[in-house]
Design an enzyme around this catalytic site. Structure first.
Site, PDB file in Angstrom:
ATOM      1  CB  CYS A 251      -0.923  -0.004   1.219  1.00 51.70           C
ATOM      2  SG  CYS A 251      -1.956   1.459   1.275  1.00 51.70           S
TER       3      CYS A 251
ATOM      4  CB  CYS B 225      -0.679   2.614   4.063  1.00 53.54           C
ATOM      5  SG  CYS B 225      -1.995   1.791   3.227  1.00 53.54           S
ATOM      6  CG  ASP B 226       3.084   1.417   4.456  1.00 60.39           C
ATOM      7  OD1 ASP B 226       2.549   1.874   5.470  1.00 60.39           O
ATOM      8  OD2 ASP B 226       2.947   0.242   4.083  1.00 60.39           O
TER       9      ASP B 226
END
Ligand code: NAP
Length: 349
Positions: A168, A171-172
């Site tokens: 992801c 997200c990261d």
């Protein structure tokens, strides 16, 4: 007293099913999933895949533009993520799904933040066991648990999950370890391009590692990858090993050739997998029939019926083809209507 309908899931399918069944006075109970490290690593936290995307431009009713009036009523300003780092207005995936959740709550939906870990569809009412070990009974069930990102299953991939390996980018990707560093994205579909494009805002270079010599991505997305000077596509390559060490996490990738090319090593500080999805069906333990690809099998054309009468399936858990937020939402509506009609006919509800 058994519930009339329990909905399992927390993406667009689940919340749309909740909105419709709440408005039909079915008083739905939603299991939105538990907030655990295991779910975080598997990308199955509450709010599902939409919560892991950036801006959403193709959900009708949410054009790019100033939506602040709507957002004000649903989401605390501090928690908004739409604009950064795009500096562009419109709805983001996380906001869209939070708005859906709020809409369901506004109509009286009750929510339990636990996973469903077991189902008994042999007895009626059905019995569902949650991750806090409580058992809930319901006449009808709507399964809308979605799908999760796939990993290749390499031991080195597992070893460096959370330390440079991710599925992801949203997200990261903004973490300091990825800034101004070369990164790798594995896959050649729309998701891979989307991830690579997003990461190119932070990375020095993004290598797209694709096992063929042609992208699967749609033309417009493929063009986006080709036009991005920071994206370099490595054709006919697969990820053989994620390289790294204890101190730094991921430091590189070893790539094999799929058309006779010699092995290659690239220095990268992050590896992002974008190789498709697997439906979240483990908790069903074989109680519903599946398709060949292991998605829930729908038993009637244009209906959300499953192999068990009174159990309905909506969204990506039963869809290996469209997999869009809007199609998931549409099928959530269908499942709620199917459940309502089934309850009225069979349970007098
Ligand atoms: P996908 O279209 O199934 O693509 C998966 C990619 O991963 C393919 O390129 C595939 O290679 C590769 N792959 C699969 N297994 C692999 C393995 N074991 N090793 C190496 N490579 C592997 O999945 P997706 O990109 O997640 O897209 C899913 C759906 O969502 C599609 O309908 C897509 O259009 C949609 N989507 C749309 C957007 C958008 O429009 N903005 C964004 C994201 C997703 P092969 O090509 O060789 O099979």
């Amino acid at each position: 007293m058994p519930e009339k309908v329990i909905i399992i899931g927390s993406g667009p399918a689940a919340w749309t099913a909740a909105v419709y069944s709440a408005r039909a006075s079915l008083e739905p109970l939603v299991f939105e999933g538990a907030v655990t490290e295991e779910n975080r690593l598997a990308s199955t936290l509450p709010l599902g895949q939409l919560a892991l995307t950036t801006e959403v431009e193709n959900f009708p009713g949410f054009p790019a533009g100033d939506l602040s009036g709507f957002l004000d009523s649903a989401i605390d300003e501090k928690r908004r993520v739409t604009m950064a780092p795009h500096n562009k207005e419109g709805v983001s995936g996380p906001e869209l799904v939070e708005l859906m959740r709020q809409q369901a709550v506004n109509f009286g939906t009750r929510i339990i933040t636990e996973d469903v870990v077991d189902v008994d569809f042999d007895k009626r009412p059905f019995r569902l066991t949650a991750s806090d070990e409580k058992v809930h009974e319901s006449h009808a069930v709507i399964v809308a648990t979605g799908a999760r990102a796939n990993y290749l299953g390499l031991p080195s991939e597992e070893k460096y999950k959370n330390r440079g390996v991710s599925a992801c980018a949203v997200c990261d990707g903004a973490l300091p370890r990825f800034r101004n560093r070369p990164l790798a994205v594995v896959g050649g579909g729309d998701s891979a391009v989307e991830e690579a494009d997003y990461l190119s805002k932070f990375a020095s270079t993004v290598y797209m590692i694709h096992r063929r010599d042609e992208l699967r991505a749609s033309k417009i997305m493929a063009q986006r990858a080709m036009n991005n000077p920071k994206i370099e596509i490595l054709w006919n390559r697969t990820l053989a090993e994620v390289l790294g060490d204890e101190q730094n996490g991921v430091t590189g990738v070893r790539l094999s050739g799929t058309a006779g090319e010699a092995e290659m090593i690239k220095e990268v500080s992050g590896v992002f997998l974008a190789i498709g999805h697997t439906p979240n069906i483990a908790f069903l333990k074989g109680k519903l029939e599946l398709t060949e690809k292991k998605y829930i099998r729908r038993t009637a054309p244009a209906r959300t019926y499953t192999s068990v009468e009174g159990v309905f399936a909506a969204g990506d858990v039963a869809d290996d083809y469209y997999r869009q937020a809007i199609t998931a939402a549409g099928s959530g509506c269908m499942a709620a209507l199917d459940a309502e009609r089934w309850l009225a006919a069979r349970v007098g509800g």
